[in-house]
Design a protein around this motif. Structure first.
Motif, mmCIF file in Angstrom:
data_model
loop_
_atom_site.group_PDB
_atom_site.id
_atom_site.type_symbol
_atom_site.label_atom_id
_atom_site.label_comp_id
_atom_site.label_asym_id
_atom_site.label_seq_id
_atom_site.Cartn_x
_atom_site.Cartn_y
_atom_site.Cartn_z
ATOM 1 N N GLY A 6 0.818 -1.213 0.000
ATOM 2 C CA GLY A 6 0.000 0.000 0.000
ATOM 3 C C GLY A 6 0.847 1.257 0.000
ATOM 4 O O GLY A 6 0.560 2.219 -0.720
ATOM 5 N N PHE A 7 1.909 1.257 0.800
ATOM 6 C CA PHE A 7 2.779 2.430 0.829
ATOM 7 C C PHE A 7 3.494 2.611 -0.508
ATOM 8 O O PHE A 7 3.617 3.735 -1.003
ATOM 9 C CB PHE A 7 3.800 2.355 1.965
ATOM 10 C CG PHE A 7 4.591 3.614 2.109
ATOM 11 C CD1 PHE A 7 4.048 4.707 2.757
ATOM 12 C CD2 PHE A 7 5.855 3.722 1.554
ATOM 13 C CE1 PHE A 7 4.751 5.890 2.866
ATOM 14 C CE2 PHE A 7 6.565 4.899 1.656
ATOM 15 C CZ PHE A 7 6.019 5.989 2.323
ATOM 16 N N LEU A 8 3.948 1.512 -1.103
ATOM 17 C CA LEU A 8 4.623 1.614 -2.404
ATOM 18 C C LEU A 8 3.689 2.164 -3.484
ATOM 19 O O LEU A 8 4.080 3.009 -4.287
ATOM 20 C CB LEU A 8 5.184 0.260 -2.821
ATOM 21 C CG LEU A 8 6.360 -0.254 -2.000
ATOM 22 C CD1 LEU A 8 6.723 -1.679 -2.428
ATOM 23 C CD2 LEU A 8 7.560 0.662 -2.131
ATOM 24 N N ILE A 9 2.460 1.685 -3.502
ATOM 25 C CA ILE A 9 1.490 2.183 -4.486
ATOM 26 C C ILE A 9 1.195 3.654 -4.233
ATOM 27 O O ILE A 9 1.156 4.469 -5.165
ATOM 28 C CB ILE A 9 0.197 1.340 -4.446
ATOM 29 C CG1 ILE A 9 0.467 -0.067 -4.958
ATOM 30 C CG2 ILE A 9 -0.911 1.999 -5.267
ATOM 31 C CD1 ILE A 9 -0.663 -1.048 -4.722
ATOM 32 N N ALA A 10 1.000 4.021 -2.974
ATOM 33 C CA ALA A 10 0.725 5.423 -2.645
ATOM 34 C C ALA A 10 1.898 6.317 -3.024
ATOM 35 O O ALA A 10 1.709 7.413 -3.562
ATOM 36 C CB ALA A 10 0.418 5.565 -1.157
ATOM 37 N N TYR A 11 3.101 5.854 -2.755
ATOM 38 C CA TYR A 11 4.280 6.653 -3.089
ATOM 39 C C TYR A 11 4.404 6.818 -4.601
ATOM 40 O O TYR A 11 4.707 7.899 -5.093
ATOM 41 C CB TYR A 11 5.541 6.020 -2.504
ATOM 42 C CG TYR A 11 6.756 6.870 -2.724
ATOM 43 C CD1 TYR A 11 6.906 8.082 -2.049
ATOM 44 C CD2 TYR A 11 7.740 6.497 -3.618
ATOM 45 C CE1 TYR A 11 8.010 8.879 -2.264
ATOM 46 C CE2 TYR A 11 8.851 7.285 -3.833
ATOM 47 C CZ TYR A 11 8.981 8.482 -3.156
ATOM 48 O OH TYR A 11 10.069 9.273 -3.373
ATOM 49 N N CYS A 12 4.136 5.760 -5.336
ATOM 50 C CA CYS A 12 4.165 5.836 -6.797
ATOM 51 C C CYS A 12 3.156 6.859 -7.302
ATOM 52 O O CYS A 12 3.471 7.691 -8.149
ATOM 53 C CB CYS A 12 3.885 4.460 -7.387
ATOM 54 S SG CYS A 12 3.830 4.429 -9.186
ATOM 55 N N ARG A 13 1.948 6.812 -6.776
ATOM 56 C CA ARG A 13 0.902 7.733 -7.230
ATOM 57 C C ARG A 13 1.202 9.170 -6.846
ATOM 58 O O ARG A 13 1.011 10.077 -7.643
ATOM 59 C CB ARG A 13 -0.451 7.307 -6.670
ATOM 60 C CG ARG A 13 -0.893 5.989 -7.308
ATOM 61 C CD ARG A 13 -2.310 5.653 -7.032
ATOM 62 N NE ARG A 13 -3.180 6.627 -7.660
ATOM 63 C CZ ARG A 13 -4.339 7.018 -7.135
ATOM 64 N NH1 ARG A 13 -4.742 6.517 -6.007
ATOM 65 N NH2 ARG A 13 -5.073 7.895 -7.763
ATOM 66 N N THR A 14 1.686 9.407 -5.614
ATOM 67 C CA THR A 14 1.974 10.785 -5.209
ATOM 68 C C THR A 14 3.213 11.320 -5.909
ATOM 69 O O THR A 14 3.291 12.519 -6.182
ATOM 70 C CB THR A 14 2.140 10.908 -3.683
ATOM 71 O OG1 THR A 14 3.149 10.013 -3.243
ATOM 72 C CG2 THR A 14 0.838 10.635 -2.966
#
Length: 190
Positions: A6-14
């Motif tokens: 979840g953190f990796l996906i969020a970091y990618c999106r932000t």
């Protein structure tokens, strides 16, 4: 699984949202993340568990528990990604700029400035997600994973008494109430 992915996906999106020069790789990763989040968040957990068990791993002789962990991990990381994305976006842009002006590189800024503030901002919402995830494990009875509700259902079928369902509900309360209190205490300290 939910926190890490979840953190990796969020970091990618932000990162995609904050970056001015968006290369093809970043655009492609953002597209994949958006499709993944749309599909996972737009379909019921029960359907995801059934698809994971019968369609993806249906032809392979595999234990039900790892499949259940994978299905719930994928479900959780989609929701956690949105929680983290909101937490990252809630940090003022000046924090990032201040860290960079102090000589921190992008990784140091992420590690020492962004992540601690993000976790503090998302702790209550993250806890709610984990409590919901814990309660959703009762859905695993549909694919034959032996857990609290399935045990209760078996006892009810043999005895005819509804008491095992009440006991199962109390088991869920015994886990979720202390967790909620622990997070309230952590939130007050932070």
């Amino acid at each position: 699984l939910g926190i890490v992915l979840g953190f990796l996906i969020a970091y990618c999106r932000t990162t995609y949202e904050r970056t001015l020069r968006r290369g093809p790789l970043l655009k492609f990763l953002n597209f994949l993340c958006n499709v993944y989040l749309t599909v996972i968040r737009g379909t019921p957990t029960m359907i995801q568990v059934l698809i994971m068990y019968f369609v993806i791993f249906g032809s392979v002789k595999i234990d039900k528990v790892p499949v259940a962990v994978l299905a719930f991990g994928m479900n959780s990381d989609a929701y956690v990604a949105e929680i983290f994305r909101a937490g990252i976006q809630s940090i003022p842009k000046g924090q990032n700029e201040a860290a960079r002006s102090l000589g921190m590189n992008a990784f140091q800024t992420l590690l020492y400035v962004m992540i601690p503030q993000t976790f503090r901002n998302v702790l209550p919402t993250l806890t709610s997600e984990f409590i919901l995830l814990y309660k959703d494990t009762s859905l695993l009875a549909a694919v034959g994973v032996v857990e609290i509700v399935m045990n209760a259902r078996t006892i009810v079928a043999t005895t005819g008494s509804i008491t095992p369902y009440v006991v199962a509900a109390l088991f869920y309360l015994v886990i979720t109430l202390p967790l909620a209190r622990l997070v309230s205490g952590l939130e007050a300290r932070l």
